[in-house]
Design an enzyme around this catalytic site. Structure first.
Site, PDB file in Angstrom:
ATOM      1  N   HIS A  69       0.880  -1.167   0.000  1.00 29.80           N
ATOM      2  CA  HIS A  69       0.000   0.000   0.000  1.00 29.80           C
ATOM      3  C   HIS A  69       0.918   1.217   0.000  1.00 29.80           C
ATOM      4  O   HIS A  69       1.879   1.266   0.772  1.00 29.80           O
ATOM      5  CB  HIS A  69      -0.896   0.034   1.235  1.00 29.80           C
ATOM      6  CG  HIS A  69      -1.498   1.394   1.493  1.00 29.80           C
ATOM      7  ND1 HIS A  69      -2.502   1.916   0.709  1.00 29.80           N
ATOM      8  CD2 HIS A  69      -1.192   2.351   2.418  1.00 29.80           C
ATOM      9  CE1 HIS A  69      -2.809   3.131   1.152  1.00 29.80           C
ATOM     10  NE2 HIS A  69      -2.034   3.415   2.183  1.00 29.80           N
ATOM     11  N   CYS A 142      -4.700   1.948  -4.726  1.00 31.00           N
ATOM     12  CA  CYS A 142      -4.000   3.029  -4.022  1.00 31.00           C
ATOM     13  C   CYS A 142      -2.653   3.339  -4.663  1.00 31.00           C
ATOM     14  O   CYS A 142      -2.199   4.488  -4.657  1.00 31.00           O
ATOM     15  CB  CYS A 142      -3.814   2.663  -2.547  1.00 31.00           C
ATOM     16  SG  CYS A 142      -2.771   1.237  -2.260  1.00 31.00           S
TER      17      CYS A 142
END
Length: 534
Positions: A69, A142
């Site tokens: 992430h 993301c």
């Protein structure tokens, strides 16, 4: 990369930027000649377990080091994409989720002002490019947001490493890829469900974080391979050990820590390839946490998984993943909260305990999963017969406690590695559930006998003193929480709490550092433990 859930009390960014506020920002913005440092934060949502297990699931050619992430750090804020574009301070993001970046990469400097970049973010949210409903695992995650934010929003040459952008496709192109996609999509930095505020249509918001929970539930979810969450079972009305003490509200509200994630059931089945149709059908039921079970069905699954563990070392990890779910099962004809004698449960958990005691589990991932099995057994309504009898510890139970304390020792070589960290977390879950079970006899004590001076068993002393010793060197928040929970559970026991407090004081272990917690996220639990020692 995987989606981030919405944050409680989200406010639309548009609401924060009225026309007057916008003019104020324009006045306060730095000149176009000023430059701002931009960084890329890279997190591993698997907490190191991808490195340990992905080769087994996906094959060596498709193994991945992390489940990444990423977020953009600029203007003192951290910008990320989940269900819309969101931002907060880097400290808030990490503290609320219990994760830390594994790397901070410098991307360079930009002349783009904060207001210009956030206007770009609002435009991307408004046009649906990165709106609240536009997340896609492959094309719009993301990491894709971080890439476009760096190149387009901030006008930088450097952005997200290519290997991160290509990782979802690498995973899905593996033989098991499409099968594990639902599991991977569930991996996200833990947040709470929205309880208020106006998310709005812009999909660009500033999260307002609730104080970090003192329970380990939310942080445990960061480890999808051993998803340990508090049990949903409330204490019985006759359980005096669960009566709330006004001085220890955080400790009193804790429940058993259970590893209940069912997302790996299909993957495990495809690896194990049961020969009999009946076995396939029973294993498939494990994916449904609400499916009813008969005692015969439970026994059959126990027997099959034990045979795999004993005879097929290559697939042992898959059998352990399923066994941690099986030990939680109770037959439909047993009333809730009533345990029954289950020889198969005892045999299965004794097998796992022996593997740990005899050090036959060389893989850290297998040892972590073995502790999940035993932790679930201790935290369920029907713990195995071999470990505890009438609230007193047997010899083997004491040995297993000592092994758990050894595996949760933060002073060992390599203790900072993700695999060792996961092992400590799982072992500490077992220690906490064991401490809960050792205090079950509290409700059977008469009021006259309620003096807390019952002699301490060897198991109680081992958990109490071992956890206190580990506290001084442990740095992981989740593990620290579980250590404090285990210590507090024993110190507040109705039948031997006073004896436990006296032991700690007599040994000179009740120092002032116990109440400090070394971290804001465990400070509440630490203070309650310290109050029990006053």
């Amino acid at each position: 990369s995987f989606p981030l859930s919405k944050i409680p009390f989200c406010f639309t960014f548009a609401s924060l930027f009225s026309s007057q506020h916008t003019r104020l920002l324009d006045i306060m913005s730095t000149s176009s000649n000023a430059t701002h440092e931009i960084q890329l934060a890279i997190y591993d949502l698997s907490q190191g377990m991808a490195r340990s297990l992905s080769a087994q699931f996906l094959g060596p050619q498709h193994a991945v080091e992390i489940i990444p992430h990423t977020a953009i750090i600029a203007y003192g804020k951290e910008y990320f994409f989940g269900q819309g574009i969101e931002w907060c301070s880097p400290h808030e993001f990490r503290a609320s989720r219990g994760i830390q970046p594994i790397e901070i990469q410098p991307l360079g400097h930009t002349t783009c002002t904060e207001h210009e970049f956030e206007s770009w973010c609002r435009a991307q949210a408004a046009n649906g490019r990165f709106g609240m409903q536009s997340y896609d695992l492959i094309h719009r995650n993301c990491n894709n947001f971080s890439e476009e934010a760096a190149r387009e929003g901030l006008r930088l040459q450097k952005s997200v490493p290519q290997w991160i952008l290509e990782l979802p496709q690498k995973v899905l192109s593996s033989p098991m890829g499409m099968m594990v996609r639902p599991l991977f999509e569930q991996m996200h930095a833990p947040t709470n469900v929205p309880t208020g505020g106006n998310a709005g249509s812009a999909g660009f918001s500033q999260p307002t974080f609730a104080p970090p929970s003192s329970t380990p539930a939310a942080e445990a979810a960061t480890n999808p391979w051993a998803n340990i969450t508090p049990a949903a079972q409330p204490p019985s009305s006759t359980d005096k050990s669960a009566i709330t003490n006004p001085t220890t509200p955080l400790l009193d509200k804790q429940t058993s820590l259970l590893s209940t994630d069912t997302g790996v059931v299909k993957i495990c089945m495809d690896r194990l390839k049961p020969e009999r149709q009946e076995q396939c059908e029973l294993l498939s039921k494990l994916a449904d946490s609400k499916a009813p079970w008969t005692q015969e069905e439970i026994n059959s699954v126990h027997q099959y998984l034990r045979s795999v563990i004993v005879n097929d070392i290559q697939h042992m990890s898959y059998a352990l993943m399923l066994l941690r779910l099986v030990v939680l099962k109770q037959p439909v004809n047993v009333a809730e909260g009533i345990s029954i004698s289950n020889g198969e449960l005892s045999q299965s958990t004794q097998l796992v305990a022996n593997l740990l005691l005899e050090e036959k589990l060389t893989s850290l991932a297998n040892r972590s999963m073995a502790w999940c099995v035993l932790s679930n057994a201790m935290g369920s309504t029907g713990p195995p017969d071999w470990n505890v009898s009438a609230g007193t510890d047997t010899y083997m139970f004491t040995q297993v406690i000592d092994r758990a304390l050894s595996d949760s020792d933060p002073s060992k070589d390599g203790a900072s590695s993700p695999s060792h960290l996961s092992l400590r977390q799982s072992a500490c879950a077992f220690l906490y559930n064991s401490s809960r079970y050792l205090t079950i006899g509290d409700e059977e004590m008469s009021d006259a006998a309620d003096n807390g001076s019952t002699e301490l068993s060897e198991g109680v002393m081992s958990i109490l003193l071992g956890c206190l010793e580990h506290l001084h060197e442990e740095a992981d928040v989740l593990t620290m929480q579980r250590l404090y929970m285990a210590i507090g559970q024993l110190l507040k026991s109705r039948k031997f709490g006073k004896a436990a407090v006296s032991l700690v004081k007599d040994l000179g272990l009740a120092d002032e550092d116990i109440g400090k917690g070394n971290n804001k996220e465990v400070e509440g639990l630490a203070k309650e433990v310290a109050s029990l020692l006053e």
